[in-house]
Write an enzyme that holds these catalytic residues in place. Structure first.
Site, PDB file in Angstrom:
ATOM      1  N   LYS A 130      -1.804   6.723  -5.377  1.00 40.99           N
ATOM      2  CA  LYS A 130      -2.941   7.036  -6.252  1.00 40.99           C
ATOM      3  C   LYS A 130      -4.270   6.926  -5.517  1.00 40.99           C
ATOM      4  CE  LYS A 130      -0.799   4.631  -8.999  1.00 40.99           C
ATOM      5  NZ  LYS A 130       0.055   3.914  -9.937  1.00 40.99           N
TER       6      LYS A 130
ATOM      7  N   LYS B  28       1.862   8.484   3.106  1.00 41.40           N
ATOM      8  CA  LYS B  28       2.361   7.991   1.826  1.00 41.40           C
ATOM      9  C   LYS B  28       1.656   8.662   0.658  1.00 41.40           C
ATOM     10  CE  LYS B  28       2.566   3.699  -0.905  1.00 41.40           C
ATOM     11  NZ  LYS B  28       1.551   3.811  -1.939  1.00 41.40           N
TER      12      LYS B  28
ATOM     13  N   LYS C  93      -7.247  -4.225   0.607  1.00 44.16           N
ATOM     14  CA  LYS C  93      -8.057  -4.199  -0.623  1.00 44.16           C
ATOM     15  C   LYS C  93      -9.454  -4.738  -0.363  1.00 44.16           C
ATOM     16  CE  LYS C  93      -5.494  -2.550  -3.938  1.00 44.16           C
ATOM     17  NZ  LYS C  93      -5.724  -1.236  -4.417  1.00 44.16           N
TER      18      LYS C  93
HETATM   19  P1  ADP Z   1       0.304   3.636  -5.781  1.00 44.91           P
HETATM   20  O1  ADP Z   1       0.652   3.449  -4.344  1.00 44.91           O
HETATM   21  O2  ADP Z   1       0.189   5.059  -6.173  1.00 44.91           O
HETATM   22  O3  ADP Z   1      -0.868   2.806  -6.230  1.00 44.91           O
HETATM   23  P2  ADP Z   1       1.862   1.592  -6.964  1.00 44.91           P
HETATM   24  O4  ADP Z   1       1.345   0.691  -5.901  1.00 44.91           O
HETATM   25  O5  ADP Z   1       1.427   1.377  -8.364  1.00 44.91           O
HETATM   26  O6  ADP Z   1       1.565   3.085  -6.549  1.00 44.91           O
HETATM   27  O7  ADP Z   1       3.437   1.544  -6.857  1.00 44.91           O
HETATM   28  C1  ADP Z   1       4.342   1.333  -7.918  1.00 44.91           C
HETATM   29  C2  ADP Z   1       5.741   1.383  -7.385  1.00 44.91           C
HETATM   30  O8  ADP Z   1       6.014   2.651  -6.793  1.00 44.91           O
HETATM   31  C3  ADP Z   1       6.035   0.355  -6.274  1.00 44.91           C
HETATM   32  O9  ADP Z   1       7.367  -0.086  -6.397  1.00 44.91           O
HETATM   33  C4  ADP Z   1       5.870   1.145  -5.032  1.00 44.91           C
HETATM   34  O10 ADP Z   1       6.625   0.624  -3.969  1.00 44.91           O
HETATM   35  C5  ADP Z   1       6.375   2.512  -5.441  1.00 44.91           C
HETATM   36  N1  ADP Z   1       5.723   3.575  -4.661  1.00 44.91           N
HETATM   37  C6  ADP Z   1       4.443   4.005  -4.786  1.00 44.91           C
HETATM   38  N2  ADP Z   1       4.180   5.008  -3.920  1.00 44.91           N
HETATM   39  C7  ADP Z   1       5.322   5.208  -3.234  1.00 44.91           C
HETATM   40  C8  ADP Z   1       5.713   6.121  -2.197  1.00 44.91           C
HETATM   41  N3  ADP Z   1       4.867   7.028  -1.717  1.00 44.91           N
HETATM   42  N4  ADP Z   1       6.965   6.046  -1.718  1.00 44.91           N
HETATM   43  C9  ADP Z   1       7.834   5.136  -2.211  1.00 44.91           C
HETATM   44  N5  ADP Z   1       7.543   4.266  -3.188  1.00 44.91           N
HETATM   45  C10 ADP Z   1       6.317   4.288  -3.697  1.00 44.91           C
END
Ligand code: ADP
Ligand code: TRP
Length: 327
Positions: free
Chosen positions: A197, A194, A111
């Protein structure tokens, strides 16, 4: 009954990574555990959202949680900022969280690199707030995707540290939880590891058939298998990971056989995959729209959830105050 906590930051709509990495387990777990699923709106402040967006983003995730099948009769669904007790615990935990260990977390370093002009203390203490979210309900299981492992490590460390400082077995150590043997990681269809967002490679639950087809047809592939029974390169494995989660076993086996005998046509695979994702999304998409149109219901559910969450949180905080010496 064992307690479960998990949350998602309201920084955008839910995508398939969120669903298969986290929310799918929420839905299963709500039947067998004492579950708290929340919307981590405080956590989203590390990236300076504007005030008008805050309430709408929280409502959006709430509608999406409900549309996926999280049931407010079974699980407590709430908005983080409605439960102020969490902040008190956050403060206590921060008093024993060290700069060195916080600076070393990969999410912080990442970050800090992404937003060099806004390396704020909230970003640094993100893991303490997350630990507070979890241990305020004395949760033992936390359904999250693989990317959250380091934050979970910190949460356990802070729980242990509190216990040993005050020489009491008060907070249980929370464990990451998935039903499969391994934490799930949903890949991106752009060839990246992965779906996320911030990576701009998401398929969202609210997306319609045309948008999904377009995204899937654009998925990165290679020039085809070099022979029979070869190992799949990452971009192809990614497509198969998707087939594995949204398609039937027959479909998966069909394309897997085609890969193995070297006759696979990626266009066919993508078409099938797109249709299977569309079929998966469609009912959820309809329900999202229904819930989004009913803000009164959303607000009522959030209010009732907050009440239940505060009950549990204030009980913990009362005990924590005693232990620390505020009597
Ligand atoms: P992003 O990575 O899109 O910002 P978040 O960090 O808000 O998503 O993640 C919210 C939840 O979804 C967490 O528990 C995270 O581990 C899960 N998550 C997000 N992206 C993935 C992914 N590509 N595969 C598995 N779990 C994910
Ligand atoms: N850090 C999580 C994410 O980025 C969100 C989160 C905040 C969370 N507090 C939590 C997840 C407590 C599980 C438990 O997705």
């Amino acid at each position: 009954m064992e307690t479960v906590v998990s949350g998602i930051r309201p920084t955008g709509n839910l995508h398939l990574g969120n669903y298969f990495g986290a929310v799918k387990n929420f839905i299963k777990m709500q039947n067998d555990y004492n579950c708290y699923f929340f919307i981590a709106d405080w956590h989203s402040l590390t990236t300076r959202p504007n005030p008008e967006n805050i309430i709408n983003s929280a409502r959006t995730i709430l509608a999406e949680y409900l549309a996926c099948g999280i049931d407010p009769e079974k699980a407590t669904i709430y908005i983080q900022s409605d439960v102020k007790e969490v902040l008190e615990l956050y403060l206590y935990l921060n008093m024993n969280a060290y700069l060195g260990e916080l600076e070393r977390t990969t999410t912080f370093k990442e970050k800090a690199r992404q937003q060099p002009d806004n390396v704020n203390a909230g970003l640094l203490t993100y893991p303490t707030l997350m630990a507070a979210d979890i241990i305020i309900h004395k949760a033992v299981k936390v359904p999250v995707g693989k990317d959250q492992e380091q934050n979970m490590e910190m949460a356990r460390k802070f729980a242990r540290r509190f216990n040993s400082m005050y020489n009491i077995e008060f907070f249980p150590e929370p464990a990451s939880f998935t039903f499969s043997s391994q934490a799930v990681k949903i890949p991106g269809l752009d060839g990246s590891g992965k779906m996320g967002k911030s990576d701009g490679n998401c398929i969202y639950l609210y997306e319609d058939a045309a948008a999904i087809r377009k995204k899937v047809m654009k998925a990165v592939t290679d020039s085809g298998p070099a022979g029979m029974n070869t190992e799949k390169p990452e971009v192809i494995q990614n497509l198969f990971t998707f087939l594995d989660i949204v398609s039937t076993k027959d479909t998966y086996d069909y394309f897997n056989d085609k890969w193995n005998d070297g006759t696979i046509r990626y266009g066919d695979l993508k078409k099938q995959l797109a249709e299977d994702i569309v079929a998966f999304n469609e009912p959820i998409r309809e329900r999202i729209a229904e819930y989004m149109a009913n803000t009164e219901l959303l607000d009522k559910i959030a209010r009732q959830g907050a009440e239940k969450a505060r009950e549990s949180a204030s009980k913990t905080i009362k005990e924590v105050r005693q232990i620390i010496g505020f009597r």
